[in-house]
Design a protein around this motif. Structure first.
Motif, PDB file in Angstrom:
ATOM      1  N   VAL A   1     -18.389   5.762  12.601  1.00 12.71           N
ATOM      2  CA  VAL A   1     -16.924   5.103  13.064  1.00 12.71           C
ATOM      3  C   VAL A   1     -16.043   5.006  11.725  1.00 12.71           C
ATOM      4  CG1 VAL A   1     -15.628   4.040  14.751  1.00 12.71           C
ATOM      5  CG2 VAL A   1     -18.603   4.496  15.071  1.00 12.71           C
ATOM      6  N   ALA A   2     -14.730   5.659  12.513  1.00 13.61           N
ATOM      7  CA  ALA A   2     -13.644   5.316  11.141  1.00 13.61           C
ATOM      8  C   ALA A   2     -12.400   5.030  11.640  1.00 13.61           C
ATOM      9  CB  ALA A   2     -13.285   6.619  10.233  1.00 13.61           C
ATOM     10  N   VAL A   3     -12.836   3.615  11.560  1.00 13.35           N
ATOM     11  CA  VAL A   3     -11.683   2.093  11.925  1.00 13.35           C
ATOM     12  C   VAL A   3     -10.537   2.585  11.053  1.00 13.35           C
ATOM     13  CG1 VAL A   3     -10.981   0.594  13.537  1.00 13.35           C
ATOM     14  CG2 VAL A   3     -13.235   1.239  13.688  1.00 13.35           C
ATOM     15  N   GLN A   4      -9.338   3.268  11.876  1.00 13.86           N
ATOM     16  CA  GLN A   4      -8.301   3.475  10.669  1.00 13.86           C
ATOM     17  C   GLN A   4      -7.049   2.615  11.120  1.00 13.86           C
ATOM     18  OE1 GLN A   4      -8.564   7.091  12.403  1.00 13.86           O
ATOM     19  NE2 GLN A   4      -8.319   7.745  10.406  1.00 13.86           N
ATOM     20  N   ILE A   5      -6.949   2.011  10.237  1.00 16.27           N
ATOM     21  CA  ILE A   5      -5.081   1.692  10.510  1.00 16.27           C
ATOM     22  C   ILE A   5      -4.275   1.621   9.740  1.00 16.27           C
ATOM     23  CG2 ILE A   5      -5.842  -0.501   9.117  1.00 16.27           C
ATOM     24  CD1 ILE A   5      -4.533  -2.468  11.408  1.00 16.27           C
ATOM     25  N   TYR A   6      -2.263   2.028  10.485  1.00 21.14           N
ATOM     26  CA  TYR A   6      -1.299   1.607   8.855  1.00 21.14           C
ATOM     27  C   TYR A   6      -0.658   0.878   9.235  1.00 21.14           C
ATOM     28  CZ  TYR A   6       2.075   2.861  13.294  1.00 21.14           C
ATOM     29  OH  TYR A   6       2.204   2.247  14.725  1.00 21.14           O
ATOM     30  N   LEU A   7      -0.295   0.329   8.099  1.00 10.48           N
ATOM     31  CA  LEU A   7       0.356  -1.432   8.072  1.00 10.48           C
ATOM     32  C   LEU A   7       1.848  -0.857   7.526  1.00 10.48           C
ATOM     33  CD1 LEU A   7      -2.695  -3.239   6.449  1.00 10.48           C
ATOM     34  CD2 LEU A   7      -1.098  -3.979   8.662  1.00 10.48           C
ATOM     35  N   CYS A   8       3.133  -1.314   7.914  1.00 15.22           N
ATOM     36  CA  CYS A   8       4.349  -0.827   8.290  1.00 15.22           C
ATOM     37  C   CYS A   8       3.862  -2.353   7.043  1.00 15.22           C
ATOM     38  CB  CYS A   8       4.805  -0.637   8.378  1.00 15.22           C
ATOM     39  SG  CYS A   8       4.632   0.214   9.584  1.00 15.22           S
ATOM     40  N   VAL A   9       3.776  -2.021   5.592  1.00 17.66           N
ATOM     41  CA  VAL A   9       4.146  -3.310   4.494  1.00 17.66           C
ATOM     42  C   VAL A   9       5.618  -3.952   4.496  1.00 17.66           C
ATOM     43  CG1 VAL A   9       3.321  -3.601   2.254  1.00 17.66           C
ATOM     44  CG2 VAL A   9       1.476  -2.155   3.900  1.00 17.66           C
ATOM     45  N   ASN A  10       5.878  -2.457   3.592  1.00 18.86           N
ATOM     46  CA  ASN A  10       8.009  -3.272   3.276  1.00 18.86           C
ATOM     47  C   ASN A  10       8.213  -2.119   3.622  1.00 18.86           C
ATOM     48  OD1 ASN A  10       7.912  -0.956   1.654  1.00 18.86           O
ATOM     49  ND2 ASN A  10       6.682  -2.222  -0.131  1.00 18.86           N
TER      50      ASN A  10
ATOM     51  N   GLY B   1      10.815  -1.301   9.438  1.00 13.04           N
ATOM     52  CA  GLY B   1      10.288  -0.745  10.461  1.00 13.04           C
ATOM     53  C   GLY B   1      11.242  -0.649  12.035  1.00 13.04           C
ATOM     54  N   LYS B   2      12.467  -0.815  11.599  1.00 12.53           N
ATOM     55  CA  LYS B   2      13.797  -0.706  13.223  1.00 12.53           C
ATOM     56  C   LYS B   2      13.506   1.140  12.250  1.00 12.53           C
ATOM     57  CE  LYS B   2      16.892  -3.137  13.905  1.00 12.53           C
ATOM     58  NZ  LYS B   2      18.432  -4.118  14.189  1.00 12.53           N
ATOM     59  N   GLU B   3      13.815   1.496  11.110  1.00 13.20           N
ATOM     60  CA  GLU B   3      14.330   3.217  10.647  1.00 13.20           C
ATOM     61  C   GLU B   3      13.222   3.791  10.572  1.00 13.20           C
ATOM     62  OE1 GLU B   3      17.506   3.974   9.409  1.00 13.20           O
ATOM     63  OE2 GLU B   3      18.249   1.766  10.123  1.00 13.20           O
ATOM     64  N   ARG B   4      12.349   3.764  10.245  1.00  9.59           N
ATOM     65  CA  ARG B   4      11.180   4.437  10.785  1.00  9.59           C
ATOM     66  C   ARG B   4      10.756   4.877  12.091  1.00  9.59           C
ATOM     67  NH1 ARG B   4       7.991   0.255   7.406  1.00  9.59           N
ATOM     68  NH2 ARG B   4       8.424   1.840   5.238  1.00  9.59           N
ATOM     69  N   ALA B   5      11.392   4.238  13.183  1.00 10.60           N
ATOM     70  CA  ALA B   5      11.143   4.015  14.623  1.00 10.60           C
ATOM     71  C   ALA B   5      12.451   4.937  15.208  1.00 10.60           C
ATOM     72  CB  ALA B   5      11.292   2.195  15.280  1.00 10.60           C
ATOM     73  N   ARG B   6      13.682   4.586  14.362  1.00 14.15           N
ATOM     74  CA  ARG B   6      15.224   5.670  14.650  1.00 14.15           C
ATOM     75  C   ARG B   6      14.590   7.140  14.439  1.00 14.15           C
ATOM     76  NH1 ARG B   6      18.946   2.319  12.315  1.00 14.15           N
ATOM     77  NH2 ARG B   6      18.732   1.103  14.266  1.00 14.15           N
TER      78      ARG B   6
ATOM     79  N   LEU C   1       5.622  -5.717   7.063  1.00  9.79           N
ATOM     80  CA  LEU C   1       5.061  -7.086   7.236  1.00  9.79           C
ATOM     81  C   LEU C   1       6.193  -7.785   6.307  1.00  9.79           C
ATOM     82  CD1 LEU C   1       1.608  -6.415   6.661  1.00  9.79           C
ATOM     83  CD2 LEU C   1       2.208  -7.971   8.008  1.00  9.79           C
ATOM     84  N   SER C   2       6.985  -7.248   5.442  1.00  7.92           N
ATOM     85  CA  SER C   2       7.697  -8.257   4.534  1.00  7.92           C
ATOM     86  C   SER C   2       8.862  -8.765   5.691  1.00  7.92           C
ATOM     87  CB  SER C   2       8.791  -7.200   3.658  1.00  7.92           C
ATOM     88  OG  SER C   2       7.486  -7.083   2.601  1.00  7.92           O
ATOM     89  N   GLU C   3       9.320  -8.296   6.348  1.00  4.53           N
ATOM     90  CA  GLU C   3      10.910  -8.311   7.111  1.00  4.53           C
ATOM     91  C   GLU C   3      10.186  -9.651   8.146  1.00  4.53           C
ATOM     92  OE1 GLU C   3      13.245  -4.261   8.364  1.00  4.53           O
ATOM     93  OE2 GLU C   3      11.411  -4.348   9.139  1.00  4.53           O
TER      94      GLU C   3
END
Length: 274
Positions: free
Chosen positions: A170-179, A182-187, A217-219
Motif C-alpha cells: 500500500v502506498a499512502v501518498q500526500i502532497y504538502l503545499c509547503v510554501n 495556495g490561492k495562486e495554485r488554486a486559481r 503551510l508557510s502562509e
C-alpha cells in the motif's frame, strides 16, 4: 500498534533531484515499491519527492469536453501535464510542494482504506505538535481535488492524501503545499477547469474551485518553511517509530522490475491524454 511503528524505515529522498525527475517516474517508482515492500523484498519505505511545474490530472479529468484546450492553457503557463494512475482529480506540483509516500506491507489482516489515511494524518499532526493550530482531516469544499481526508487549518486546505494499492503493498501518498501561494495554485486549476469544461458536460462535472480556501503551510503558520525544514520534521518523526532508520535507494530486485512498471505508467498516460 500503529502502522508508523515498523522494524525499520528506509528513506528514499528524491526531493532535491530537480527538474530532470519527471512525475511519471514517480508513479512508476511507487508501483515498484508497492511490489517490493508487499512481497517482502524491501522494508517499509518513506519516499519524498518534488516536481517542478507539473499538473497531475485524475482519470475523470480526461472526460472534460475541451480538455485539449485546457492542457494547452497549462502548457502556456509553463506547466507540463500528466494523468495519474491513482484516484483523485487535478493537483498542482511545483518546487514549493513536497510529496511523501509511505509504502507499507499489507500483512495478514490487510490495511483498510481509512487506516491508511489515518496513518498519514497522524504523521503530519505529529510533525507539527510544536504549534497550537489544529490540523483537521475533512473535505474542504471549493478546494481542488477535494476528498474526505483534505488536511486543513482554520478551514484552509494545505494537503491532500491518496492511496495506491498493488500486489500486497500500500502506498499512502500526500502532497504538502509547503510554501508559495495556495490561492495562486488554486486559481490555475480553476482557470483550467473553466476552459476545459467548455462544451457539453456529459460524464463528469469538475469541482467549483474557490481559491480562497487553499493555502500553504508557510502562509498558515506565518513561517517561511523550506522543503528541507519539512524533511527534517519528517525524519525526526519516523526515527521515533523505528529502531532502524536509514537512507537508501532501489535494491537489485527493484532495479529489475522498475522499467516494466514505468513503461506501464507511460503507456497508460498516452492512452488517457487527448
Amino acid at each position: 500498534m500503529g502502522l508508523l511503528h515498523q522494524p525499520e524505515w528506509r528513506i528514499i529522498d528524491q526531493s532535491a533531484v530537480g527538474i530532470h525527475f519527471q512525475a511519471l517516474q514517480s508513479f512508476g517508482t511507487d508501483d515498484t515499491l508497492c511490489n517490493s515492500v508487499g512481497s517482502g523484498q524491501a522494508p517499509a519505505t518513506a519516499r519524498t519527492w518534488v516536481h517542478h511545474n507539473t499538473i497531475v490530472l485524475g482519470i475523470q479529468d480526461t472526460k472534460l469536453p475541451n480538455l485539449e484546450t485546457g492542457i494547452q492553457f497549462l502548457n502556456e503557463q509553463n506547466f507540463q501535464v500528466i494523468v495519474r494512475n491513482s484516484g483523485g482529480l487535478a493537483v498542482v506540483l511545483d518546487e514549493g510542494v513536497l510529496n511523501i509516500s509511505l509504502i507499507l506491507p499489507k500483512l495478514e489482516k490487510g490495511i483498510d482504506i481509512n487506516r491508511g489515511y489515518d496513518t498519514m494524518w497522524q504523521l503530519i499532526q505529529n510533525m507539527f505538535t510544536d504549534y497550537p493550530q489544529q490540523i483537521e482531516a475533512r473535505e474542504i469544499v471549493g478546494s481542488y481535488c477535494p476528498g474526505s481526508y483534505d488536511l486543513s487549518i482554520h478551514g484552509k486546505k494545505f494537503a491532500g492524501i491518496s492511496q495506491r494499492r498493488l500486489k500486497k503493498g500500500v502506498a499512502v501518498q500526500i502532497y504538502l503545499c509547503v510554501n508559495g501561494s495556495g490561492k495562486e495554485r488554486a486559481r490555475l486549476i480553476k482557470n483550467f477547469y473553466e476552459i476545459a469544461k467548455q462544451g457539453e458536460l456529459i460524464k463528469y462535472t469538475p469541482p467549483e474551485v474557490v481559491p480562497e480556501v487553499m493555502a500553504s503551510l508557510s502562509e498558515l503558520y506565518e513561517i517561511p518553511f523550506t522543503i528541507s525544514d519539512i524533511m527534517l520534521r519528517l525524519l525526526m518523526q519516523l526515527k521515533k517509530f523505528s529502531s532502524h532508520l536509514y537512507s537508501g535507494s532501489f535494491n537489485e530486485y527493484e532495479l529489475e522490475i522498475f522499467p516494466g512498471y514505468y513503461q506501464r505508467v507511460v503507456e497508460r498516460n498516452e492512452k488517457l491524454k487527448p
